[in-house]
Design an enzyme around this catalytic site. Structure first.
Site, PDB file in Angstrom:
ATOM      1  CG  ASP A  19      -2.218   0.753   0.992  1.00  0.00           C
ATOM      2  OD1 ASP A  19      -3.269   0.101   0.866  1.00  0.00           O
ATOM      3  OD2 ASP A  19      -2.172   1.994   0.906  1.00  0.00           O
ATOM      4  CE1 TYR A  32     -14.032   1.681  -8.873  1.00  0.00           C
ATOM      5  CE2 TYR A  32     -16.180   0.966  -9.666  1.00  0.00           C
ATOM      6  CZ  TYR A  32     -15.110   0.823  -8.807  1.00  0.00           C
ATOM      7  OH  TYR A  32     -15.127  -0.193  -7.873  1.00  0.00           O
TER       8      TYR A  32
END
Length: 271
Positions: A36, A151
């Protein structure tokens, strides 16, 4: 597929569904490399689970190559690469109104990150005759997400790439899954406390979603639907595409009339 002692690289792991997946995989006996950009949250979760934290920007191929090389050196061959990182930014006006930066970021994170992961691990997996690639897409990649064309479009591409992998390498020992959830109570939807969405129909807690994903991976399913009703929506879309589009237009109009603005954090409560 048994998680026990499997080496898993999981991206987007520091929060939301990623953190829930990390906890679920750890509970089932996997050894984890967690990736991350949120260093503090990543470090805390890795310490909690006894996992290896690795700061990584999935949109940069060299970052993914570096992660894979380090994991292979410290933990051994990568059994499962779970590409989970993702984001939603919405659109300010019409369907093409999001700036190029958003469209490019969606393409990099939702598509090319999967490609980069495959380039890094697929040759070794094919040489061994085994390996598992899991890609987080979305029900938006099978249906659509009102108010976020970038998206939806990039998630459609992610599903297509997963299909290509399964077709090309499914007879060479490679397992492939694509995960297509609807709404999960994560910070993307504005939930710091997942229990606050418990009363909303169709919104899953990250923990329940992670359990359903892990169960489906054990069964080696290609298409993983944490929300089973998505299969019915897909069937309607395939059988009656014009009616499906009409129903989506009506839903969009109702949301605009109700909320005035198509913002994911609000409109999912009225879907």
């Amino acid at each position: 597929m048994d998680f026990q002692s499997k080496t898993i690289i999981l991206t987007g792991a520091a929060g939301g569904i990623g953190a829930a997946l990390a906890r679920e995989f750890a509970a089932r006996g996997a050894q984890l490399a967690l990736c991350d950009l949120n260093c503090s949250a990543l470090s805390a979760l890795a310490q909690e689970l006894g996992a290896q934290p690795m700061v990584c920007d999935v949109s940069v191929e060299s970052d993914i190559q570096s992660v894979v090389a380090k994991v292979e050196k410290t933990l051994g061959p990568v059994d499962i690469f779970f590409s989970n990182a993702g984001f939603s930014a919405g659109e300010p006006d019409h369907a093409a109104s999001a700036p190029d930066t958003i469209w490019q970021a969606a393409w990099q994170v939702h598509v090319m990150a999967h490609v980069y992961a495959c380039r890094a691990v697929l040759p070794a997996m094919l040489a061994r005759g085994e390996g598992y690639l899991v890609q987080m897409a979305s029900a938006a990649g099978l249906l659509n997400q009102i108010g976020d064309a970038a998206y939806s479009t990039s998630k459609h591409a992610a599903v297509g790439f997963a299909e290509a992998l399964a077709i090309s390498h499914g007879d060479q020992g490679l397992k492939v899954s694509v995960v297509c959830p609807q709404y999960i109570a994560t910070p993307m939807l504005g939930y710091d406390d997942p229990t606050s969405a418990a009363s909303l129909p169709g919104v899953l807690s990250p923990k329940i979603a992670a359990q359903r994903v892990a169960d489906a991976m054990e069964q080696e399913r290609f298409l993983i639907l944490p929300h089973p009703q998505v299969a019915d929506y897909m069937a309607f879309k395939a059988a009656e595409p014009d009616k499906w589009l009409a129903s989506m237009r009506k839903l969009r109009a109702r949301l605009v009339a109700k909320l005035g603005k198509l913002e994911l954090r609000q409109m999912h409560k009225w879907m």
